[in-house]
Design a protein around this motif. Structure first.
Motif, PDB file in Angstrom:
ATOM      1  N   PRO A  11      43.733  25.533  48.532  1.00  0.00           N
ATOM      2  CA  PRO A  11      42.670  26.512  48.791  1.00  0.00           C
ATOM      3  C   PRO A  11      41.290  25.956  49.118  1.00  0.00           C
ATOM      4  O   PRO A  11      40.395  26.719  49.474  1.00  0.00           O
ATOM      5  CB  PRO A  11      42.627  27.301  47.487  1.00  0.00           C
ATOM      6  N   GLY A  12      41.078  24.665  48.976  1.00  0.00           N
ATOM      7  CA  GLY A  12      39.752  24.099  49.232  1.00  0.00           C
ATOM      8  C   GLY A  12      39.086  23.641  47.942  1.00  0.00           C
ATOM      9  O   GLY A  12      39.613  23.817  46.846  1.00  0.00           O
ATOM     10  N   LEU A  13      37.910  23.073  48.083  1.00  0.00           N
ATOM     11  CA  LEU A  13      37.198  22.526  46.922  1.00  0.00           C
ATOM     12  C   LEU A  13      36.376  23.553  46.161  1.00  0.00           C
ATOM     13  O   LEU A  13      35.950  23.290  45.041  1.00  0.00           O
ATOM     14  CB  LEU A  13      36.280  21.382  47.356  1.00  0.00           C
ATOM     15  N   THR A  14      36.115  24.703  46.761  1.00  0.00           N
ATOM     16  CA  THR A  14      35.289  25.701  46.074  1.00  0.00           C
ATOM     17  C   THR A  14      36.002  27.042  46.017  1.00  0.00           C
ATOM     18  O   THR A  14      36.829  27.366  46.864  1.00  0.00           O
ATOM     19  CB  THR A  14      33.936  25.894  46.787  1.00  0.00           C
ATOM     20  N   ARG A  15      35.640  27.795  45.020  1.00  0.00           N
ATOM     21  CA  ARG A  15      36.141  29.162  44.841  1.00  0.00           C
ATOM     22  C   ARG A  15      34.931  30.023  44.527  1.00  0.00           C
ATOM     23  O   ARG A  15      34.314  29.880  43.471  1.00  0.00           O
ATOM     24  CB  ARG A  15      37.148  29.195  43.693  1.00  0.00           C
ATOM     25  N   PRO A  16      34.566  30.935  45.445  1.00  0.00           N
ATOM     26  CA  PRO A  16      33.405  31.796  45.170  1.00  0.00           C
ATOM     27  C   PRO A  16      33.720  32.782  44.047  1.00  0.00           C
ATOM     28  O   PRO A  16      34.875  33.075  43.752  1.00  0.00           O
ATOM     29  CB  PRO A  16      33.169  32.519  46.484  1.00  0.00           C
ATOM     30  N   ALA A  17      32.675  33.283  43.430  1.00  0.00           N
ATOM     31  CA  ALA A  17      32.849  34.313  42.397  1.00  0.00           C
ATOM     32  C   ALA A  17      33.447  35.554  43.032  1.00  0.00           C
ATOM     33  O   ALA A  17      33.225  35.841  44.208  1.00  0.00           O
ATOM     34  CB  ALA A  17      31.501  34.641  41.754  1.00  0.00           C
ATOM     35  N   SER A  18      34.235  36.284  42.244  1.00  0.00           N
ATOM     36  CA  SER A  18      34.809  37.528  42.765  1.00  0.00           C
ATOM     37  C   SER A  18      33.718  38.579  42.897  1.00  0.00           C
ATOM     38  O   SER A  18      32.706  38.546  42.200  1.00  0.00           O
ATOM     39  CB  SER A  18      35.924  38.028  41.851  1.00  0.00           C
ATOM     40  N   ALA A  19      33.933  39.516  43.800  1.00  0.00           N
ATOM     41  CA  ALA A  19      32.948  40.570  44.054  1.00  0.00           C
ATOM     42  C   ALA A  19      32.705  41.428  42.820  1.00  0.00           C
ATOM     43  O   ALA A  19      31.595  41.911  42.599  1.00  0.00           O
ATOM     44  CB  ALA A  19      33.419  41.443  45.220  1.00  0.00           C
ATOM     45  N   ASP A  20      33.737  41.596  41.980  1.00  0.00           N
ATOM     46  CA  ASP A  20      33.576  42.424  40.775  1.00  0.00           C
ATOM     47  C   ASP A  20      32.961  41.659  39.605  1.00  0.00           C
ATOM     48  O   ASP A  20      32.735  42.223  38.544  1.00  0.00           O
ATOM     49  CB  ASP A  20      34.919  43.035  40.361  1.00  0.00           C
ATOM     50  N   GLY A  21      32.717  40.355  39.795  1.00  0.00           N
ATOM     51  CA  GLY A  21      32.071  39.559  38.756  1.00  0.00           C
ATOM     52  C   GLY A  21      33.008  39.078  37.653  1.00  0.00           C
ATOM     53  O   GLY A  21      32.576  38.391  36.729  1.00  0.00           O
ATOM     54  N   ARG A  22      34.288  39.400  37.725  1.00  0.00           N
ATOM     55  CA  ARG A  22      35.223  38.980  36.677  1.00  0.00           C
ATOM     56  C   ARG A  22      35.583  37.498  36.752  1.00  0.00           C
ATOM     57  O   ARG A  22      35.876  36.894  35.736  1.00  0.00           O
ATOM     58  CB  ARG A  22      36.513  39.795  36.767  1.00  0.00           C
ATOM     59  N   THR A  23      35.598  36.950  37.953  1.00  0.00           N
ATOM     60  CA  THR A  23      35.949  35.544  38.129  1.00  0.00           C
ATOM     61  C   THR A  23      34.712  34.780  38.580  1.00  0.00           C
ATOM     62  O   THR A  23      34.133  35.101  39.617  1.00  0.00           O
ATOM     63  CB  THR A  23      37.072  35.392  39.182  1.00  0.00           C
ATOM     64  N   PRO A  24      34.316  33.754  37.810  1.00  0.00           N
ATOM     65  CA  PRO A  24      33.137  32.979  38.209  1.00  0.00           C
ATOM     66  C   PRO A  24      33.443  32.066  39.394  1.00  0.00           C
ATOM     67  O   PRO A  24      34.600  31.867  39.753  1.00  0.00           O
ATOM     68  CB  PRO A  24      32.825  32.153  36.960  1.00  0.00           C
ATOM     69  N   ALA A  25      32.403  31.506  39.961  1.00  0.00           N
ATOM     70  CA  ALA A  25      32.568  30.533  41.039  1.00  0.00           C
ATOM     71  C   ALA A  25      32.995  29.194  40.429  1.00  0.00           C
ATOM     72  O   ALA A  25      32.614  28.865  39.301  1.00  0.00           O
ATOM     73  CB  ALA A  25      31.252  30.369  41.794  1.00  0.00           C
ATOM     74  N   TYR A  26      33.806  28.461  41.167  1.00  0.00           N
ATOM     75  CA  TYR A  26      34.240  27.130  40.742  1.00  0.00           C
ATOM     76  C   TYR A  26      34.007  26.163  41.879  1.00  0.00           C
ATOM     77  O   TYR A  26      34.147  26.522  43.048  1.00  0.00           O
ATOM     78  CB  TYR A  26      35.732  27.125  40.397  1.00  0.00           C
ATOM     79  N   GLY A  27      33.670  24.912  41.517  1.00  0.00           N
ATOM     80  CA  GLY A  27      33.474  23.874  42.512  1.00  0.00           C
ATOM     81  C   GLY A  27      34.245  22.620  42.158  1.00  0.00           C
ATOM     82  O   GLY A  27      34.617  22.410  41.010  1.00  0.00           O
TER      83      GLY A  27
END
Length: 168
Positions: A11-27
């Protein structure tokens, strides 16, 4: 027997936060195979932007009335089900891996004939993509059709000499 996991579509090196705020961003995402009962012991962490990732796990098999049973240092066994954990985590500047999510590659759904052939031939190969439908790291229980299991000859096995002859 050995189990080889061939993964593509990371999926790549980063994961943005979910729009609903339940999942934080990861790098600085990485993925690795987790050792049984030792969540901090990981086999060959791979960056989330790798073109592909491959892990090979040593294991043993035994014939039981229920079929072929697989065991080994990376084979989990919970509530009668066997699986391999792929752990997703972030890696900080000091190289510390912090797990935030896991995928369970279920071994009890490998077709019995494929597992028996892998025990004979020496290699069980699982092929899968590691990006989920939302573009993030694949997690939760992973079963066909999201993973394809096949048996193959293990290239690391030495050929056996015919009866009464020495191998070259």
């Amino acid at each position: 027997m050995r189990i080889r996991i061939d993964a593509v579509d990371l999926p790549g090196l980063t994961r943005p936060a979910s729009a609903d705020g339940r999942t934080p961003a990861y790098g600085n995402l990485h993925v690795a195979v987790q050792r049984r009962d030792r969540p901090a012991e990981l086999l060959d962490p791979q960056p989330g932007d790798a073109a592909s990732a491959t892990w090979t796990l040593e294991c043993t098999t035994s014939a039981t009335p229920a079929g072929t049973e697989v065991a080994g240092p990376y084979v989990q066994h919970r509530l009668g089900r066997r699986f391999v954990y792929l752990s997703w985590g972030t890696v900080d500047e000091a190289g510390v891996f912090t797990m935030f999510r896991r995928a369970k590659l279920m071994l009890d759904v490998v077709p019995a004939d494929v597992l028996a052939a892998a025990a004979r031939e020496g290699l069980l190969v699982g092929r899968l993509g590691l990006t989920d439908a939302q573009g993030g790291p694949l997690c939760a229980r992973v079963e066909p059709p999201h993973i394809t299991w096949t048996a193959a000859p293990d290239p690391s096995r030495k050929p056996h000499a015919p009866e009464g002859r020495d191998a070259p």
